[in-house]
Design a protein around this motif. Structure first.
Motif, short mmCIF file in Angstrom:
data_model
loop_
_atom_site.label_atom_id
_atom_site.label_comp_id
_atom_site.label_asym_id
_atom_site.label_seq_id
_atom_site.Cartn_x
_atom_site.Cartn_y
_atom_site.Cartn_z
N SER A 299 0.82 -1.21 0.00
CA SER A 299 0.00 0.00 0.00
C SER A 299 0.85 1.26 0.00
N SER A 303 -0.84 4.99 -4.91
CA SER A 303 -1.61 6.10 -4.34
C SER A 303 -2.76 5.52 -3.52
N PRO A 304 -3.11 6.05 -2.36
CA PRO A 304 -2.55 7.27 -1.70
C PRO A 304 -1.35 7.02 -0.81
N TYR A 305 -0.56 5.98 -1.07
CA TYR A 305 0.73 5.77 -0.40
C TYR A 305 0.63 5.65 1.12
N VAL A 306 -0.33 4.88 1.59
CA VAL A 306 -0.43 4.75 3.05
C VAL A 306 0.35 3.53 3.53
N SER A 307 0.91 3.64 4.69
CA SER A 307 1.63 2.53 5.31
C SER A 307 0.65 1.70 6.13
N VAL A 308 1.11 0.53 6.58
CA VAL A 308 0.25 -0.32 7.42
C VAL A 308 0.28 0.19 8.86
N SER B 127 -7.07 8.47 1.43
CA SER B 127 -6.96 9.25 0.19
C SER B 127 -5.70 10.09 0.28
N LEU B 128 -5.38 10.81 -0.78
CA LEU B 128 -4.16 11.63 -0.77
C LEU B 128 -4.23 12.70 0.30
N SER B 133 -2.29 5.66 8.35
CA SER B 133 -1.91 4.25 8.17
C SER B 133 -3.11 3.35 8.45
N ASP B 134 -3.03 2.10 7.99
CA ASP B 134 -4.10 1.12 8.24
C ASP B 134 -4.38 1.04 9.74
#
Lengths: 615, 615
Positions: A299, A303-308, B127-128, B133-134
């Motif tokens: 992830s 996009s949207p480039y989120v980490s866990v 979203s951007l 994070s998750d």
């Protein structure tokens, strides 16, 4: 055996000790041990305490170090004074052990108070009239040594070891604690031994610092190439590889395997065992962070480039397959957001940015550049995808900053360059590319758009001496740095039109990031008090060249300072101070992350910043 | 999707829900779900709530169950009312789900609030401009559902599962929580499924109760012989075996293996999966407790008989090799001290002894007898080594209470006995030995010291009818219960002089324990309001016989009640109520344990109590 109660002031810590125990030993038992230079030999006179209640005769050591006046006031040396009745003792120098890290001429001072600590406990012997369980006797002993311990916990594995450890150690054991949790028990008194390692896991390189967790001293430094490199040079290709079948596991085991080797190497170098190592701290960019933990980085890559997960983690070393003491814990610094990872948090921890009244700009330039701007009032950060040009990749004669690389170029009277490891050059690394292009810009040999001027169009008189080096190669103009007779491999080394384009993209990305952080936080160049360059490339580049090509705003040239491997420094701080590690969570969460891709004017600002500003 | 805020009173629990969500669904999301008989079908009219703010139209179901007056006051059915704007809702029946266990005509009522709970969470889409994070998105969602959750924690394994679970479940997942710790995450809404098993691990038998952790209902009971029996019949021989090479591991795996089989059998019987089981609670005597946990019981077996750990433990099921849901936790009740184990704590939990104003005597009679005496003011307990006579072992024709065992004997006009499973007898079990010896005492056929009178010395006229059964066998007098023509195997069944001696030792130990508890706590027979007999043997014996031989003080005969497997009941309570489990620690610690061996007059009192009291 006769026992007495000794009460320490300030703080009113009370414990029972056997008759004849020295006050210093009691202080150590109570976890109040401070840094005595002579180690309790009665030689330094630094362990002065005041005996407020209870008789204590003077000893020879006392007389050597204390005045008559001291003596009248009850001052004694803790190492020389034995306990033979109940006592109240005032500790005169309760200052905790501090650590002082030099980060480019600025001191970073913090209290050493490691996450894990050891308490030596003498457990009472049960009897028919005192039939407390092993655990209860341990719990009560530890609670007597440290009043902050309550509701003591332990994993099942410790309970399983407990009866044998108590009995084989003849009721003497050392508990390894994380807060009120017992993570290890060892026979006898091992409280003097506790090592740790701080790691900076980079995409390319892994550096490990072996520290004594009791004194805070750095004992050894080891490093290695990140073996994940064989599966992709940058974080995006690693993320892609991790998405393949068994890819994540392969990358995870590659990095933990490399760390295990570094741990073994560091311990061996200083004649210690892996088992002596109890704590590991980790700073890494977001992708390296996830791969180290065995968490899928997919992830982060889209996009949207989120980490866990971002926030700081404490993980059992054995869960990660790291071969240190079985009580060992790993303290992973928190990420900020997107590609701005725990390495940036570590840089913030190292530089104390959140405490400064003045505004600093911090750049950690690599394939991904992390940029931080701010002060104690507000911190903004972003990550800029610079691409590999700064590391010499995708450059015609580019190479890493290794032996044979041209690393610096000057254009004074004639062209001069230095080569890493001396000898004939094999290629150029990022810092030399910066110098070369900066020189060409300043000589007017390339225009604003980065295009070579034809030799007969050169106007700057200084450029004429370099005119002959502007030659045609495979149909385009190139600038010759070394002809085939000068190089090790017999092929010429040059800067091509394409190399300049690559550098423009790279510097454009970083410069746009700086510009956007300034815009969004309403900060002008004049407001910035210092520019701190972190990381290997930042440490190596010529600040003038960086400003000449517009990588760093020109007006900041005189404010640039190199701070070395600040991420590594931050990892050390996080390992030596549980407080600083815990502060890192708030610090990371307080940073305003700017996702450049979502900034509406990014494309325009990026394009503008690929240009060179000519005088 | 439009969202609204619904606030529940009392308690001011607030959450955001999608437009169109029913109030009942919102109550479940908020963890406020109560027991609606019709399951939300609009049929029972029990889910009345008052809408304090926000408009809600009446529905057909409302009209069927609510009066005009109700309607005017804002009363609606939670199942029939949808949320279409921000609302404040008063819950009219906020009574928590309660559990009611019948323990011999006395009710044991407690709130069902299990250790583990499930929360269904709909995670927001990043979203951007919302690049959390998750983990952070999950944390915020759960915190919105339950304001008691803070500083959410999770083991690394959960973080590793998180990205896939969120994405494959399309942002819908169910979190399994222990306090503020996430132990499991499951795709979609699984919040309606949560089973658990309560185990009573006896030296001889293991019983498991399968419970629905949401309704509290018992679904199934399973039991098996403890397979450790092959390595020794009583706790001392198990401790000895555990001290041999690999002995501990063998015994540990034997009991966990048996439990795994019971789990599989119980699940299969009711058509559920092992994975549906999340919690296990365990009551066991101290030795079984240690062996179950894989902790060496050596120190329990030798003076001063201390255990390794007493207090209640929560252990991951996987750490013990128990095959249930991977989030599964095992809740092990605390031991009291010495041989008075977690099974006794469970009995206390089941009987609510610590809440009673009146004084009770509780006996759990087996190879080891546990004896508890007290009320809410003070509880004393001891363990008495009765030996195996009550279980039919070391008795000439002794056997367990299985098919073929004479289980009860009466001496009215002539000798009568009943046989388990009808048919011809094969031997006698403990309860019949009790009846037999009690009869011989009452007929004056044995004297105070337990010795047979010779037939011509019998004086009691009632004994004459049984005179012929007093015969010589292998040189001593025996009492013949069945001659060779009456038994299944063609050998006579008798009570020998030696059998009587064995019973005297057994009953002497228990009676001495009772006497010493009374002495040390200054309690007289008259003060005791009830005698509760727990466990299989206690449930089966004839109270009159027990009093006739002096196992239980004669004057208490009319106060005896059987309470069945109270240890099993206590294990169920501990599984269904985290509060009761946590209370168990204080309860166990509050019991004054009397080590009979250290009581100075024990030998005298024991010897006195081996005698029979004749009228």
């Amino acid at each position: 055996m006769q026992e007495f109660t000794v009460t320490f002031q300030p703080g009113t810590i009370r414990l029972r000790v056997a008759a004849g125990t020295s006050i210093m030993r009691a202080m150590n038992l109570a976890g109040l041990g401070t840094d005595f230079p002579c180690g309790g030999m009665g030689k330094c006179g630094k362990c002065r305490v005041r005996v407020m209640e209870g008789v204590s005769d003077s000893t020879e050591n006392d007389r050597a170090h204390l005045s008559m006046q001291d003596f009248k006031e009850g001052i004694r040396l803790a190492c020389a004074t034995k306990i033979h009745e109940d006592m109240i003792v005032e500790i005169l120098n309760p200052k905790p052990l501090q650590h002082n890290i030099l980060i480019n001429s600025a001191d970073r001072i913090f209290d050493i108070k490691t996450h894990l600590r050891k308490l030596f406990a003498e457990i009472s012997q049960p009897s028919l009239s005192m039939h407390k369980s092993d655990w209860q006797r341990l719990e009560e002993t530890l609670a007597a040594l440290d009043c902050n311990i309550n509701n003591l916990q332990a994993p099942l594995s410790i309970l399983r070891q407990l009866p044998e450890t108590i009995r084989q150690g003849r009721n003497q054991l050392t508990a390894v604690l994380l807060g009120s949790k017992v993570l290890g028990i060892e026979q006898g008194d091992t409280s003097a031994t506790m090592l740790g390692m701080a790691f900076d896991i980079g995409t390319t390189t892994i550096v490990g610092y072996l520290l004594d967790l009791i004194s805070g001293q750095e004992i050894e430094v080891v490093s290695t190439i990140n073996p994940q490199a064989q599966y992709g040079g940058d974080v995006i290709s690693r993320i892609t590889f991790a998405g393949k079948d068994k890819g994540l596991d392969t990358l995870h085991k590659a990095v933990t395997g490399a760390i295990n080797k570094l741990i073994g190497a560091a311990a061996e170098k200083v004649g210690r065992k892996r088992d002596d190592i109890y704590g590991i701290s980790v700073a890494a960019n977001t992708t390296m962070h996830h791969l180290f933990l065995g968490i899928s980085p997919q992830s982060i890559g889209v996009s949207p480039y989120v980490s866990v997960v971002n926030r700081g983690l404490v993980v059992g070393a054995s869960e990660l397959g790291l071969e240190i003491n079985r009580a060992g814990q790993v303290f992973v610094l928190p990420n900020i957001a997107g590609f701005v990872g725990a390495d940036t948090t570590a840089v913030l921890l190292a530089t104390d940015l959140d405490k400064n009244e003045h505004i600093s700009l911090i750049l950690d330039i690599g394939t991904n550049g992390e940029i931080v701007l701010g002060s104690r009032h507000k911190i903004v950060a972003c990550s800029a995808a610079a691409g590999p040009a700064f590391e010499g990749a995708q450059i015609t004669n580019g190479m890493r900053g290794a032996v044979g690389a041209i690393d610096h170029i000057s254009f004074a009277d004639h062209l001069e360059f230095t080569v890493i490891g001396k000898g004939s050059p094999e290629g150029i690394c990022g810092s030399a590319l910066l110098d070369g292009v900066a020189g060409l810009v300043e000589l007017g040999m390339i225009n604003k758009r980065g295009k070579f001027l034809e030799p007969d169009k050169l106007t700057n008189p200084k450029s004429l001496g370099f005119k002959d080096r502007l030659i045609q190669h495979e149909g385009t103009w190139v600038f010759l740095l070394a002809d085939s007779s000068e190089t090790r491999h017999g092929r010429p080394i040059m800067i091509t039109q394409n190399d300049i384009r690559e550098l423009q993209l790279a510097k454009g990305a970083i410069a746009a990031g700086v510009r956007i952080l300034m815009e969004t936080s309403g900060i002008q160049s004049d407001d910035i008090k210092e520019v701190l360059l972190a990381g290997a490339f930042g440490n190596y580049l010529n600040p003038h060249s960086a400003c000449a090509i517009g990588l760093i705003p020109r007006e900041l040239e005189n404010k640039i300072r190199m701070i070395g491997n600040a991420a590594g420094t931050g990892a050390k701080v996080a390992l030596l101070s549980a407080e600083e590690f815990s502060k890192a969570n708030d610090l990371a969460a307080s940073v305003s992350f700017i996702e450049l891709g979502s900034y509406s004017k990014f494309n325009t600002i990026f394009a503008e910043n690929t240009y060179f500003k000519l005088d």
